[in-house]
Design a protein around this motif. Structure first.
Motif, mmCIF file in Angstrom:
data_model
loop_
_atom_site.group_PDB
_atom_site.id
_atom_site.type_symbol
_atom_site.label_atom_id
_atom_site.label_comp_id
_atom_site.label_asym_id
_atom_site.label_seq_id
_atom_site.Cartn_x
_atom_site.Cartn_y
_atom_site.Cartn_z
ATOM 1 N N UNK A 9 2.142 -4.582 1.381
ATOM 2 C CA UNK A 9 1.174 -5.677 1.510
ATOM 3 C C UNK A 9 1.204 -6.458 0.209
ATOM 4 N N UNK A 10 1.476 -7.735 0.317
ATOM 5 C CA UNK A 10 1.477 -8.601 -0.871
ATOM 6 C C UNK A 10 0.126 -9.298 -0.952
ATOM 7 N N UNK A 11 -0.635 -8.972 -2.018
ATOM 8 C CA UNK A 11 -1.991 -9.509 -2.184
ATOM 9 C C UNK A 11 -2.975 -8.372 -2.087
ATOM 10 N N UNK A 12 -4.016 -8.429 -2.921
ATOM 11 C CA UNK A 12 -4.987 -7.333 -2.937
ATOM 12 C C UNK A 12 -6.397 -7.824 -2.719
ATOM 13 N N UNK A 13 -6.571 -8.680 -1.696
ATOM 14 C CA UNK A 13 -7.910 -9.205 -1.402
ATOM 15 C C UNK A 13 -8.490 -8.577 -0.151
ATOM 16 N N UNK A 15 -8.138 -9.182 3.167
ATOM 17 C CA UNK A 15 -7.247 -8.806 4.272
ATOM 18 C C UNK A 15 -6.479 -7.536 3.918
ATOM 19 N N UNK A 16 -6.080 -7.425 2.671
ATOM 20 C CA UNK A 16 -5.324 -6.274 2.212
ATOM 21 C C UNK A 16 -6.133 -4.981 2.372
ATOM 22 N N UNK A 17 -7.382 -5.016 1.955
ATOM 23 C CA UNK A 17 -8.245 -3.827 2.051
ATOM 24 C C UNK A 17 -8.424 -3.391 3.502
ATOM 25 N N UNK A 18 -8.683 -4.355 4.377
ATOM 26 C CA UNK A 18 -8.903 -4.006 5.793
ATOM 27 C C UNK A 18 -7.600 -3.543 6.447
ATOM 28 N N UNK A 19 -6.471 -4.109 6.022
ATOM 29 C CA UNK A 19 -5.185 -3.648 6.556
ATOM 30 C C UNK A 19 -4.952 -2.197 6.141
ATOM 31 N N UNK A 39 -4.449 -9.064 -9.120
ATOM 32 C CA UNK A 39 -5.780 -8.749 -9.633
ATOM 33 C C UNK A 39 -5.747 -7.325 -10.199
ATOM 34 N N UNK A 40 -6.654 -7.076 -11.147
ATOM 35 C CA UNK A 40 -6.611 -5.789 -11.849
ATOM 36 C C UNK A 40 -7.380 -4.696 -11.125
ATOM 37 N N UNK A 41 -8.048 -5.058 -10.027
ATOM 38 C CA UNK A 41 -8.908 -4.091 -9.326
ATOM 39 C C UNK A 41 -8.470 -3.950 -7.873
ATOM 40 N N UNK A 42 -8.873 -2.841 -7.245
ATOM 41 C CA UNK A 42 -8.547 -2.594 -5.828
ATOM 42 C C UNK A 42 -9.267 -3.638 -4.965
ATOM 43 N N UNK A 43 -8.763 -3.887 -3.751
ATOM 44 C CA UNK A 43 -9.349 -4.913 -2.875
ATOM 45 C C UNK A 43 -10.868 -4.825 -2.761
ATOM 46 N N UNK A 317 -12.437 -13.536 9.668
ATOM 47 C CA UNK A 317 -11.101 -13.766 10.219
ATOM 48 C C UNK A 317 -10.072 -12.936 9.447
ATOM 49 N N UNK A 318 -10.203 -12.916 8.128
ATOM 50 C CA UNK A 318 -9.266 -12.121 7.301
ATOM 51 C C UNK A 318 -9.331 -10.651 7.684
ATOM 52 N N UNK A 319 -10.556 -10.144 7.849
ATOM 53 C CA UNK A 319 -10.725 -8.715 8.191
ATOM 54 C C UNK A 319 -10.082 -8.405 9.538
ATOM 55 N N UNK A 320 -10.400 -9.236 10.543
ATOM 56 C CA UNK A 320 -9.942 -8.922 11.909
ATOM 57 C C UNK A 320 -8.448 -9.180 12.076
ATOM 58 N N UNK A 321 -7.941 -10.251 11.447
ATOM 59 C CA UNK A 321 -6.502 -10.554 11.562
ATOM 60 C C UNK A 321 -5.693 -9.427 10.923
ATOM 61 N N UNK A 322 -6.184 -8.908 9.792
ATOM 62 C CA UNK A 322 -5.475 -7.824 9.100
ATOM 63 C C UNK A 322 -5.375 -6.599 10.001
#
Ligand code: FDA
Length: 427
Positions: A9-13, A15-19, A39-43, A317-322
């Protein structure tokens, strides 16, 4: 030779956390999944940055708002990733991608390969430089997209100590920041070029309610003009904002919320782009079968809008799409198209609104605009297609969501106005 993963997964926001949560629920094996983020922290739940994080009393701080607490699910702190054998590569920017070779290269020079890539790079805040305004890197000009921005904003608020804050922009970031600044006892002025707040969603009648509410909280609103330049002191700090209408506003700090741009640059020329984002199908799969895209960066067919491709920059949308993308990846035989009802919300001061569906067609307002119990329906081609509600209870919000989903026929607009929220509650 660098590291290799089955899923990357590229990106730690958001969508990343829910994926990640969905991968674990579907039995991903230890060592198969990696998340790489600059980013320096987990999603974490990004919306917290303009809400709880800016409160003067008991502000929200990590780890309290790591994903997926925003949906009342497990909180995924760094320990959780370790326990589930997920590699978290943080503070690391990806500087190039090669979808034919199935590799990414990090700014540290490492090549990471994958079988399946999920692009969840989100969006970045549009900067004043992007619209031709020179800023320098003044410490009291703030944006709000990530944790570093939020920390800078809090420091600027503390340094301003009850002084003047100018908020540039009348969208939801501008509105939420203006409310937080006022709660922190700054004298706030909002400036935006449009004729009312949240012009892409609010009707003039809805906007006027919030504008009056903001005035009652001491927030000044200047419409129909924009920022042209800043006045700096000898230390390079902004001390005033010059406006196109010729006025100058004194400023101890400035918050800029003028929109965002999806982070697609790594994939330009490699994947099909549309609506500024990475074009995906109903499984969130891009023009390359090994690459999926989710969240703010993805342009997907929205069934609710007749299958038209859209990019929705909403947390839900980010949560559900992930989750949908991970389901499609892990269970390819049971794939279905993403069937998403657009949902957007915001909270400011003690107000809270929700919107479901599509704001297209005729508008019918209902309820009492003098109190905080009102709303609106959008009627298109004889059917209710969108619904907005301020101050709704859980049941009432569920009712407008259901109505926007079911799209009941509406024959008489004045009858709908009379029935108001009762219409949605009876669907
Ligand atoms: P998100 O931006 O969350 O994550 C993208 C990640 O990719 C980041 O970690 C980024 O650093 C990383 N990245 C990008 N390029 C990279 C690279 N080259 N290398 C490594 N990492 C890279 N929505 C809503 O519906 N209601 C609300 O109230 C709010 N409130 C709100 C407040 C604030 C302050 C913001 C900024 C946004 C909101 N939103 C919102 C919008 C919501 O937060 C947004 O839709 C989601 O965060 C989108 O999730 P993504 O995972 O797509 O992007």
């Amino acid at each position: 030779m660098g590291r290799a993963f089955v899923y990357l997964i590229l990106g730690g926001g958001v969508a990343s956390g829910y994926a990640a949560l969905e991968f674990v629920k579907r039995g991903v094996l230890h060592g198969e999944l990696c998340i790489i983020s600059d980013e320096a922290v987990a999603p974490y739940e990004r919306p917290a940055l303009s809400k709880g994080f800016l409160l003067p009393e008991a502000p929200a701080r990590l780890p309290s708002f790591h994903c997926c607490v925003g949906s009342n699910e497990e909180r995924l702190d760094p320990k959780w990733y370790k326990e589930h054998g997920i590699e978290l590569i943080l503070g690391t920017r990806v500087k190039s991608a090669d979808v034919k070779q199935k590799t990414l290269v990090t700014s540290a020079g490492e090549t990471i390969s994958y079988n399946i890539l999920i692009v969840a790079t989100g969006a970045r805040a549009l900067k004043l430089e992007d619209i031709g305004i020179r800023v320098s890197s003044a410490e009291n000009v703030c944006y709000l997209r990530n944790l570093d921005d939020a920390e800078k904003l809090v420091t600027a608020m503390q340094m301003s100590n009850g002084g003047n804050a100018v908020v540039i922009g009348g969208g939801y970031i501008g509105m939420e920041c203006a409310a937080s600044l006022a709660i922190n006892k700054l004298n706030v002025t909002m400036v935006f070029p449009g004729s009312h707040l949240m012009a892409r969603l609010f009707t003039p009648q809805i906007a006027s309610y919030y504008e009056e509410y903001y005035s009652s909280k001491g927030v000044k609103i200047i419409k129909g003009t924009s920022l042209t330049s800043f006045k700096f002191n000898s230390e390079g700090k902004v001390i005033a904002v010059n406006l196109r209408d010729g006025n100058t506003l004194p400023a101890d700090m400035v918050v800029v919320g003028i929109g965002s741009r999806p982070n697609t640059s790594l994939f330009e020329g490699q994947l099909t782009l549309e609506k500024g984002g990475i074009k995906v199908n109903g499984h969130m799969q891009s023009s390359n079968i090994s690459v999926y895209a989710v969240g703010d960066v993805a342009a997907f067919p929205v069934k609710e809008y007749g299958g038209v491709t859209r990019r929705l920059e909403h947390v839900d949308c980010a949560r559900k799409a992930a989750r949908h993308a991970v389901a499609a990846i892990m269970n390819p035989k049971k794939r279905s198209d993403f069937d998403y009802l657009p949902f957007f919300y915001s909270r400011v001061f003690t107000l809270s609104w929700q919107f479901y569906g599509n704001n297209e067609g005729d508008v019918v307002h209902f309820g009492d605009f003098l109190s905080s119990a009102f709303g609106a329906y959008w009627i298109h081609k004889g059917r209710l297609v969108g619904a907005f509600l301020e101050g709704g209870t859980k049941e009432e919000n569920e009712a407008i969501s259901k109505a926007a989903r079911l799209k009941p026929a509406v024959e008489d607009l004045s009858e709908l106005e009379k029935q108001g929220l009762g219409f949605a509650l009876s669907v």
